[in-house]
Each structure stands twice: as C-alpha cells, then as structure tokens.
Design a protein around this motif. Structure first.
Motif, PDB file in Angstrom:
ATOM      1  N   LEU A  26      46.221  22.527 -51.499  1.00  0.00           N
ATOM      2  CA  LEU A  26      46.699  22.776 -50.378  1.00  0.00           C
ATOM      3  C   LEU A  26      46.687  25.020 -50.153  1.00  0.00           C
ATOM      4  CD1 LEU A  26      50.346  21.285 -50.331  1.00  0.00           C
ATOM      5  CD2 LEU A  26      48.170  20.635 -48.571  1.00  0.00           C
ATOM      6  N   LEU A  27      46.404  25.403 -51.577  1.00  0.00           N
ATOM      7  CA  LEU A  27      45.864  27.326 -51.228  1.00  0.00           C
ATOM      8  C   LEU A  27      44.491  26.852 -51.649  1.00  0.00           C
ATOM      9  CD1 LEU A  27      48.639  28.158 -53.020  1.00  0.00           C
ATOM     10  CD2 LEU A  27      47.777  29.315 -51.060  1.00  0.00           C
ATOM     11  N   ASN A  28      43.903  26.063 -51.699  1.00  0.00           N
ATOM     12  CA  ASN A  28      42.042  25.989 -52.238  1.00  0.00           C
ATOM     13  C   ASN A  28      41.876  26.301 -53.288  1.00  0.00           C
ATOM     14  OD1 ASN A  28      39.723  26.072 -51.301  1.00  0.00           O
ATOM     15  ND2 ASN A  28      39.495  27.318 -49.795  1.00  0.00           N
ATOM     16  N   LYS A  29      42.677  26.789 -54.077  1.00  0.00           N
ATOM     17  CA  LYS A  29      42.066  27.261 -55.564  1.00  0.00           C
ATOM     18  C   LYS A  29      41.277  26.157 -56.520  1.00  0.00           C
ATOM     19  CE  LYS A  29      45.148  30.268 -55.233  1.00  0.00           C
ATOM     20  NZ  LYS A  29      44.903  32.042 -55.117  1.00  0.00           N
ATOM     21  N   THR A  31      39.865  25.283 -59.037  1.00  0.00           N
ATOM     22  CA  THR A  31      39.246  24.907 -60.325  1.00  0.00           C
ATOM     23  C   THR A  31      38.356  23.682 -60.544  1.00  0.00           C
ATOM     24  OG1 THR A  31      41.389  24.140 -61.399  1.00  0.00           O
ATOM     25  CG2 THR A  31      40.685  26.008 -61.365  1.00  0.00           C
ATOM     26  N   VAL A  32      38.304  23.116 -61.333  1.00  0.00           N
ATOM     27  CA  VAL A  32      37.175  21.703 -61.290  1.00  0.00           C
ATOM     28  C   VAL A  32      38.812  21.041 -61.480  1.00  0.00           C
ATOM     29  CG1 VAL A  32      35.830  20.177 -62.645  1.00  0.00           C
ATOM     30  CG2 VAL A  32      34.701  22.442 -62.118  1.00  0.00           C
ATOM     31  N   SER A  33      39.497  21.276 -62.137  1.00  0.00           N
ATOM     32  CA  SER A  33      40.724  20.288 -62.861  1.00  0.00           C
ATOM     33  C   SER A  33      41.116  19.949 -60.874  1.00  0.00           C
ATOM     34  CB  SER A  33      41.718  21.465 -63.518  1.00  0.00           C
ATOM     35  OG  SER A  33      42.538  20.049 -64.167  1.00  0.00           O
ATOM     36  N   ASN A  34      41.649  21.526 -61.008  1.00  0.00           N
ATOM     37  CA  ASN A  34      42.597  20.852 -58.786  1.00  0.00           C
ATOM     38  C   ASN A  34      41.384  19.683 -58.459  1.00  0.00           C
ATOM     39  OD1 ASN A  34      44.519  22.636 -60.472  1.00  0.00           O
ATOM     40  ND2 ASN A  34      43.540  24.931 -59.562  1.00  0.00           N
ATOM     41  N   LEU A  35      40.289  20.042 -58.051  1.00  0.00           N
ATOM     42  CA  LEU A  35      39.885  19.127 -57.093  1.00  0.00           C
ATOM     43  C   LEU A  35      39.451  18.036 -57.613  1.00  0.00           C
ATOM     44  CD1 LEU A  35      37.060  21.649 -57.021  1.00  0.00           C
ATOM     45  CD2 LEU A  35      38.791  21.222 -54.919  1.00  0.00           C
ATOM     46  N   PHE A  36      38.971  17.810 -59.240  1.00  0.00           N
ATOM     47  CA  PHE A  36      39.433  16.805 -60.107  1.00  0.00           C
ATOM     48  C   PHE A  36      40.630  15.944 -59.706  1.00  0.00           C
ATOM     49  CE2 PHE A  36      39.680  13.693 -63.279  1.00  0.00           C
ATOM     50  CZ  PHE A  36      39.115  13.079 -63.091  1.00  0.00           C
ATOM     51  N   TRP A  37      41.885  16.395 -59.777  1.00  0.00           N
ATOM     52  CA  TRP A  37      43.160  16.115 -59.878  1.00  0.00           C
ATOM     53  C   TRP A  37      42.732  15.650 -58.656  1.00  0.00           C
ATOM     54  CZ3 TRP A  37      45.092  12.829 -63.193  1.00  0.00           C
ATOM     55  CH2 TRP A  37      45.123  12.535 -63.751  1.00  0.00           C
ATOM     56  N   GLY A  38      42.584  16.640 -57.411  1.00  0.00           N
ATOM     57  CA  GLY A  38      42.790  16.686 -56.074  1.00  0.00           C
ATOM     58  C   GLY A  38      42.104  14.806 -55.602  1.00  0.00           C
ATOM     59  N   MET A  39      40.760  14.955 -55.876  1.00  0.00           N
ATOM     60  CA  MET A  39      39.882  13.795 -55.972  1.00  0.00           C
ATOM     61  C   MET A  39      41.025  12.301 -55.731  1.00  0.00           C
ATOM     62  SD  MET A  39      36.649  12.833 -57.663  1.00  0.00           S
ATOM     63  CE  MET A  39      34.999  11.839 -56.691  1.00  0.00           C
ATOM     64  N   GLN A  40      41.395  12.605 -57.589  1.00  0.00           N
ATOM     65  CA  GLN A  40      42.487  11.060 -58.099  1.00  0.00           C
ATOM     66  C   GLN A  40      43.972  11.152 -56.834  1.00  0.00           C
ATOM     67  OE1 GLN A  40      40.998   9.229 -59.839  1.00  0.00           O
ATOM     68  NE2 GLN A  40      39.149  11.244 -60.403  1.00  0.00           N
ATOM     69  N   LEU A  47      42.261  20.060 -48.344  1.00  0.00           N
ATOM     70  CA  LEU A  47      42.146  21.451 -49.063  1.00  0.00           C
ATOM     71  C   LEU A  47      42.263  22.894 -48.164  1.00  0.00           C
ATOM     72  CD1 LEU A  47      40.877  22.317 -51.928  1.00  0.00           C
ATOM     73  CD2 LEU A  47      39.038  21.899 -51.365  1.00  0.00           C
ATOM     74  N   GLY A  48      42.684  23.781 -48.414  1.00  0.00           N
ATOM     75  CA  GLY A  48      42.508  24.903 -48.193  1.00  0.00           C
ATOM     76  C   GLY A  48      43.587  24.309 -46.722  1.00  0.00           C
ATOM     77  N   THR A  49      44.072  24.051 -46.516  1.00  0.00           N
ATOM     78  CA  THR A  49      44.494  23.692 -45.049  1.00  0.00           C
ATOM     79  C   THR A  49      46.784  24.639 -44.637  1.00  0.00           C
ATOM     80  OG1 THR A  49      45.662  21.318 -46.024  1.00  0.00           O
ATOM     81  CG2 THR A  49      43.547  21.458 -44.392  1.00  0.00           C
ATOM     82  N   ALA A  50      46.280  24.920 -46.066  1.00  0.00           N
ATOM     83  CA  ALA A  50      47.928  25.807 -46.107  1.00  0.00           C
ATOM     84  C   ALA A  50      47.365  27.114 -46.886  1.00  0.00           C
ATOM     85  CB  ALA A  50      48.914  25.153 -46.853  1.00  0.00           C
ATOM     86  N   PRO A  51      46.585  28.246 -45.840  1.00  0.00           N
ATOM     87  CA  PRO A  51      46.216  29.257 -46.819  1.00  0.00           C
ATOM     88  C   PRO A  51      47.538  30.431 -47.134  1.00  0.00           C
ATOM     89  CG  PRO A  51      45.456  29.604 -44.694  1.00  0.00           C
ATOM     90  CD  PRO A  51      46.028  27.580 -44.786  1.00  0.00           C
ATOM     91  N   GLN A  52      48.631  30.160 -45.801  1.00  0.00           N
ATOM     92  CA  GLN A  52      49.565  30.851 -46.535  1.00  0.00           C
ATOM     93  C   GLN A  52      50.697  30.674 -47.585  1.00  0.00           C
ATOM     94  OE1 GLN A  52      49.370  33.590 -44.544  1.00  0.00           O
ATOM     95  NE2 GLN A  52      47.251  33.189 -42.995  1.00  0.00           N
ATOM     96  N   LEU A  53      50.325  29.221 -48.086  1.00  0.00           N
ATOM     97  CA  LEU A  53      51.815  28.886 -48.439  1.00  0.00           C
ATOM     98  C   LEU A  53      52.223  29.596 -49.741  1.00  0.00           C
ATOM     99  CD1 LEU A  53      52.430  25.779 -49.677  1.00  0.00           C
ATOM    100  CD2 LEU A  53      51.107  26.404 -51.254  1.00  0.00           C
TER     101      LEU A  53
END
Lengths: 345, 486
Positions: A26-29, A31-40, A47-53
């Motif tokens: 949500l914060l658009n951080k 890292t490959v690990s975050n993106l990989f698991w986000g994909m799973q 991705l990045g829809t809540a930058p103020q979180l």
C-alpha cells in the motif's frame, strides 16, 4: 489513512497473508520480496494506493483486528475468519472502494489531481469571461504545467468541451458518487465542498470514503479523457507513466532489453550485480514481455521444472535444491517462480 | 513628502483605493527617498501595499524575504489576483528546472519572494548581485529578534546578506514589536551608521471590545461556547492550539447549533483549506475553528468576533490574531476563554518546540539517530543552525535555556493580561511601549472580575447561502460552465 475495517479487504479466507507485505504494498515500498509476495497475494494493483499510510497505526489496527477475532494467526501469516469475512462484506457494502486501483499507478496521480482542479476552474472562469479570481490551491509545478498547456490549447470551445466530457463521464456513474465528485470543484461563483462537508451531506460515506472517491474518480476521468483522444489527450498523456517499474529498475531493464549482459549493466550503471538482479526481478513481475529464457537456460528450466512442477509456486522452497546439492542461483529460482506464478493470474 | 496627490493618484491607478491607511504613505514616502525603514503596523493595515506600490514606482525588482511558504504563496496569489503577473515565490514547490529558470531571470520579475534559507545559496546570491534591486523587504521582521516569539535563526544572517548585496534600501515590516524587539530588529538587520526611519502605528483597535472569560473545566468551556455562540453576531473566528480540538468543536457546533462551521488546520488537504477560506470569505460559513495556520493572507473585513479557545503563546500572537476582527471599523469582540489548566498546555507546546539538554547532547553524539527522530521538526532546524555556527553543546544549552525563560516570561505577561482587573486596552498598549490611551469606559473592555456583558454583540446573523444537501451533478456543472458564452 485507511480505516481499520477497510484493511480486512486485503486478507483472504483461504490464503494466509503477512500484514507487513500488505502494508508495504500500500505504501509502495518496492523491495523485491514485497513485490513478489504482493504478486502472490494478487494485491499488486493496490501498489502505492495509500502513500499517506501511517505504519504504526496500520500495525495497531492489525493487532485490534486480531483481538476482535476478525483475523487469525497462521504459520504463513494471517487468515480472515468467518466473522472477519462477514465484517469485510458489511464494510464493503457501505463504504467506497476504488473501482480501478491499478489506475493510481499509471499516472502521476497527485499532479493530475491538481491539474484537474485547474482545468475545471480555469474552464469555468473562461466560460464567464472572468480573469480575476483566486487560483485553486495547487502546486506551482501543476500551475506551470497547466498554464503551458492552456496557452497552446485555449480556444472558443474549450469550456464547452470540458463540460461535455465531464457530463458524459459522469452519466454512467452512480448518482450520489457523481454528485460528490462534481461538488468537489471550484469555479465561477462555485466553491467546492470539503470532504467533511460532503461526508455530512452524503450520510453514507465517511470523510475517508470521500477522499478515496475523489482520487478514484479523478484518475478514472484521466483515463476517460485519454480515450477521447481530443484536446485533453495532450494534457493527460505526459502525466502517464511509461512503466510500472521504479526509474532505476526501468533503466536497467532497458539495457537488458538491448542485450547488455548483467555484469556490463552493473559496470555501466555503477551498481552491484545483486542490484541489477533485483531490478530484473522487479521487471519480471511487472513486464509481461520479460524474456526469462535470456537468464534461465534450457537445462536450468528442466531442473527447476522437475523439482517444483507438482506444487503451487507459493509452496516452493529453494532449500530443496540445496538439499539435493543442485547449484542454482536463487535469482534464477525466483525468476522461475515469478514466471510460473503468472499462470495463476 | 512627495506632492500630496501624486501618491494617492498612483494608489488609485495601481490598486483602486482612494486613500492610504495610517502609516502607509509615510513608509512609501520614506522608501522613495531611498531611506531604509522599519514599519510597525498592526495586522490588517496593509503592510504589503507599502512595498507593492513602492516597487511599482521604483520600477525595479523587489525582493521580499518571508518566513513561511504559505505566506509567500498567499501574497503571490493576491498579486496575481490584482493583475500583477510578474510575481513569484522561489520555494521548494518549484521544480528544479523552473527554479533554475527563475533564479537566472530574476530581473524579469517585479516581486520575488524567498525564504531566508534560499538566500544562503551561493547561486541565488550571485544572481541577485547581478540585478539592481529596488527594494529589499524583510517581512515578519520580528523573526529576527531573539526576544520575539517567532525567532528564526536564519533571519540573523540577513544583515550579512544585505551587505553582500551592497546594502540595498530595506523595508522591515512587522505587525507587533515591543520596544525591545524594535531595537533588536534595527541592531540585527541594519549597519551601525545607517539612519533608519521608524514608522509605528498603535496596536490599539478602538472598535474591538476586549474580554476574557474564566472557566474551571473544559466541560464548562464547551457549555459556555454552546450557549453564547449561537447568539453572537457572525462571522466568528475561533482559535485553537490543537488540530484535534478544532475538529471536535467544529463538529460539536455543527451538531448542536444551527451555525455552519468548519475546522481549518494544517492537517487538512490543500484543496479543503482553499475551500474553507473561500467559503468563509464569501459568508457561506458562520464560524471557522482554526489553528494559527488560518489567517495569513485572509483579508476578511466583517469578522465580528475572534474567540480564543486556548491561550495563545504571547501577547504578540494574541494582538495579531484579534486584529483580524472588525477590519470594517464596526464594533467587534475579542474574547479569550481561560481555564487555568490551559497554562500547562501552552507551556508544553512552547517548550516542546525547543530542544532540551538531552536532545542537544544526543545531537552532538549520535547525529544520525536524532536526525531521523527529529526529521523536519523545528528542533532539528534550530540544532542544525547553531551547530553550523560551531557552538559547543554547553553554549547551546545556555541559549535554549534563555529562550525557554523568555517564552515563560511572555506567557506570564499574557496571563497577567487575562487576569488584570484594570483596563485591558491600556495593558496591551503599555506592553507594546505605547502611551496610555483614553480612560477606560464600558465600551472599551471587560476587566477581570467584571461581568461580561455581550449585549452589543448579540446580533442575529444574516441567513447564509450554504447548502448542506448534495446537489445534482448536472446542476452543479451547469453552474460551473456558462451556457451562453464560450
């Protein structure tokens, strides 16, 4: 900041999910690990829809949701409980949820939000031939950008075209949502209502819902304008992103596509080989034409397929290769996992 | 003085006004005679017009040093509104390319606004040296004084910057300054041998009735608000020290009274802040519950009451904030609600913005760690400024101890104002080093211990045109775009 209950949306009844991954997505951080698991987790469109979180508040909300038995701890993360599912459905029934969250990533949303306010205000004042007014509170960058476009595209029919597009965009939308969106603009003799005021008028939506609706409708309107291919195309087009990759990963990916070796890319860009690999993993996640075969050779494909084909990519374990004494870079294992995960979508 | 009619004619040509407010003409006259000037003019008396008109007549670029981004943006917006397009604020809001362009084309602008930090940049200073500055303006000049409430260390370098620019004719402007602050501004900004014209106008606003109401609990305060606000003439501006409380009271007033109220503070989006300002300016709101973020650049003439829900930091802030009432000259009310428990809140806010001994030690020993903790805060800026001057931790501790002491002294003065059983107007004037005004009478103020009679302020408000329900989007859009034109 999203509300506590709204976070239930990101959890599943069948797949355990780690809250830290959801928070970072949500914060658009990136890292490959975050993106990989986000994909799973099938959540990359968020991705990045809540930058103020606020990370601390997010973690507190998760603790509370667990205490309320809406989420249950499992070895691989948190699972939505039966009552959690009900709560989630109740929440979704009442509150506003972005219709196309992936649009948020496709353009410079913040800049567009400002440009859109200027477009409506300037168009409105133009229709009344008024030049003396206080410009909506927008960034200088947006004002400068808009001014340049306006000077090139100012015409007798501009206000009418804006009006026509706005009406036709809203025509197919829910009445209350369209009313809220329209009430958020300043123009000649018209002052926008604030999120608090609109929430009070709506009696359905909260302030958070109103803010989300405004962002969602703004980006949807941008995508609508792009499709119309008229005078506004040149206003929206430069704000669209060429790629979902981060800038640095995009540069690496471009060099990769030109056939440059990974080592050479590292030298040219003055980055470590491990960074080049991370960039390419990011590219493999986002770019549908990624050529996996350039990195994984036939023999390696066979080894990976023989060892992992029977399980879902999420359950693969790199350790398995090590135990069999098979020497294969983790990078290639992860790439293969990404490639096979795509079949899940 | 320059011929009597000349300036009035120019005032009318450029700004459409037929006469000057007190002090403006003297300042402009002094600047046109190329004499540096310190103008101490209360809020709402048109300080900005002094350099705007002088700039027009001098026909050279005017550089305005201003402490706040929002203040600069408001000023630029107002200049744009009156058709002066060659005004710009060089701030972090500009893109790199845009900033580069502006800095290298300064002579093309009539009014250039910058924060003092921007002037520290070598590139900016070099470009400024290449143009002929008509005027160097230091807005909110009290920020230069360590005795003042809004001290900004970067302001201390303005004297050196002026020297580097060849000591251009300078106008220092502030709304309030005690004699101590006045002397400090002159000493810190001007060279010893410079002769400075000082134009001071009284802080006293005879049409504003000064009152304070003491309560014992927070609940009593809220009950009192609910009782009196619906009866008072509107528009009303309420000041708070906390964003949360501003939101809460705005909600309370909306729910429990028929007043149309909105909260305004830095926690809102820019878009919402703009809407609230515009709604208030256009009488669509009866009251705004605001933090001190509200007010700068707001020139609303008919505010009938400024009410302080919390204690401000000092009498300087207080007199600036109540100065927003009654700019149309009509009778208006300045009411301060006082619960003794508020003293600690203000004390906490006040000292919390200064680094304590522990933080100073930590700054010198673990810079990286504390930098991330204090990121973007006033404390970090202060520590960086002083550390950049190679001061020892001990010296820094002494500086901040003194500052804390000064702030406490100011707070005590404010409490003395609230508690005074004598004339509040004379108390204020005396504080700012002014002579005693006319003898106290019932129309002047309500000293502590006297009953608070608000009969003169109980006017029924005119109906406002704010609609609560949602309008059909087609109707809104047809209001936005005029069918008959373009």
């Amino acid at each position: 900041m999203p509300s506590k209950e709204s976070l239930l949306y990101f959890f599943s009844r069948t797949q355990s999910r780690r809250p830290a991954v959801i928070r970072q997505v949500l914060l658009n951080k990136r890292t490959v690990s975050n993106l990989f698991w986000g994909m799973q987790y099938h959540l990359l469109e968020w991705l990045g829809t809540a930058p103020q979180l606020n990370a601390g508040a997010f973690d507190n909300f998760i603790t509370q949701l667990k205490a309320e038995n809406f989420l249950q701890e499992k070895p691989a993360g948190l699972l939505l409980t039966e009552i959690g599912l009900k709560e989630k459905e109740n929440y979704e029934h009442i509150h506003y949820r972005p219709k196309n969250p992936e649009f948020f990533q496709k353009l410079d949303e913040k800049m567009w939000g400002d440009v859109l306010q200027l477009l409506i205000q300037v168009g409105s004042e133009l229709s009344y031939c008024n030049k003396r007014y206080y410009v909506s509170a927008t960034s200088y960058k947006a004002q400068f950008y808009f001014k340049r476009w306006f000077q090139q595209n100012k015409s007798a029919g501009l206000s009418k075209t804006i009006k026509k597009n706005l009406l036709s965009f809203l025509a197919g939308k829910l009445q209350e949502e369209a009313d809220i969106f329209a009430a958020s603009f300043n123009g000649h003799g018209v002052i926008a209502k604030t999120a608090v005021q609109l929430a009070k008028s709506s009696e359905t939506y909260t302030v958070e819902d109103i803010n989300t609706l405004w962002r969602d409708y703004s980006v949807m309107f941008a995508m609508y304008l792009i499709k119309q291919n008229d005078v506004f195309y040149s206003l929206v087009k430069p704000l669209l992103k060429n790629s979902l990759l981060s800038n640095s990963a995009f540069t690496t990916y471009e060099l990769f596509n030109k056939g440059v070796s990974l080592e050479k890319i590292g030298q040219l860009r003055k980055v470590k080989l491990s960074t080049v690999k991370e960039h390419l993993l990011e590219a493999a996640i986002f770019e549908h034409n990624f050529t996996f075969e350039r990195i994984i050779n036939q023999n390696e494909y066979k080894i990976l397929a023989d060892n992992f084909s029977e399980k879902a990519p999420l359950d693969w374990n790199y350790q398995q290769l090590k135990e069999k004494n098979i020497q294969l870079d983790f990078f290639k294992f992860r790439l293969f996992q990404i490639e096979r995960s795509r079949y899940d979508f | 003085m320059i011929s009597d009619n000349f300036l009035e004619k120019k005032l009318h040509t450029f700004f459409g006004y037929t006469s000057f407010k007190e002090g403006q003409k003297q300042i402009i006259d002094s600047l046109l005679k190329r004499q540096s000037t310190l103008g101490i003019l209360p809020t709402g008396t048109g300080k900005s017009l002094c350099y705007q008109l002088a700039g027009k007549l001098l026909n050279q670029t005017v550089l305005i040093v201003s402490p706040l981004l929002s203040l600069m943006q408001d000023q630029v917006e107002q200049l744009h509104f009156i058709g002066e397009k060659k005004a710009i604020a060089v701030t972090s809001e500009l893109s790199y390319q845009h900033k580069y362009f502006v800095i290298h084309h300064l002579r093309e602008y009539d009014y250039v606004y910058m924060a003092p930090e921007m002037l520290q940049k070598e590139e900016v200073l070099e470009q400024l040296k290449t143009i002929s500055l008509g005027l160097f303006v230091v807005d909110e000049a009290h920020c230069i004084s360590q005795w003042g409430p809004d001290f900004r260390p970067d302001y201390l370098d303005l004297k050196i910057i002026r020297q580097k620019l060849g000591n251009p004719v300078t106008l220092a402007l502030t709304a309030t300054a005690t004699p101590e602050v006045e002397q400090d501004i002159c000493r810190q900004l001007f060279n010893e041998n410079e002769s400075i014209k000082i134009v001071r106008r009284s802080v006293d606003r005879p049409n504003i009735f000064l009152a304070a109401k003491q309560v014992d609990t927070q609940q009593q305060k809220d009950e009192y608000l609910l009782e009196i606000l619906p009866q008072l003439a509107t528009p009303i501006l309420l000041y708070f020290s906390s964003k949360k409380k501003a939101d809460e009271i705005s909600q309370l007033l909306n729910d429990r009274t028929d007043l149309k109220t909105a909260a305004y503070h830095a926690g809102l989006s820019k878009k919402d802040r703009y809407s609230i300002q515009q709604q208030f300016m256009n009488d669509q709101l009866d009251a705004v519950c605001a933090t001190s973020a509200f007010g700068m650049g707001i020139n609303k003439k008919n505010i009938r009451c400024v009410l302080h829900y919390h204690l401000p930091a000092d009498l300087e802030s207080y007199s600036q904030e109540i100065g927003r009432a009654g700019r149309d000259g009509q009778r208006s009310l300045a009411l301060l609600l006082f619960n003794p428990a508020d003293i600690d809140l203000q004390r906490h806010l006040s000292s919390n913005s200064l680094p304590d001994d522990g933080e100073i030690e930590y700054y010198f020993n673990h810079k990286d760690l504390i930098n991330s903790c204090l990121q973007g805060s006033d404390k970090k800026n202060l520590l960086e400024y002083y550390a950049g001057r190679f001061l020892t931790p001990l010296k820094l501790k002494q500086i901040f101890k003194k500052r804390r002491f000064e702030r406490e002294k100011k707070l005590q003065e404010l409490i003395a104002y609230v508690e005074t059983a004598k004339c509040r107007r004379n108390f204020l004037c005396k504080y700012f080093g002014e002579e005693k005004k006319a003898d106290h009478n019932v129309d002047c103020c309500q000293p502590a211990g006297q009953p608070l009679v608000l009969d003169n302020f109980l006017l029924h408000k005119p109906g406002n045109n704010y609609t609560k329900s949602l309008e059909d989007y087609r109707k809104v859009i047809s209001h936005l775009f005029n069918e008959n034109k373009r």
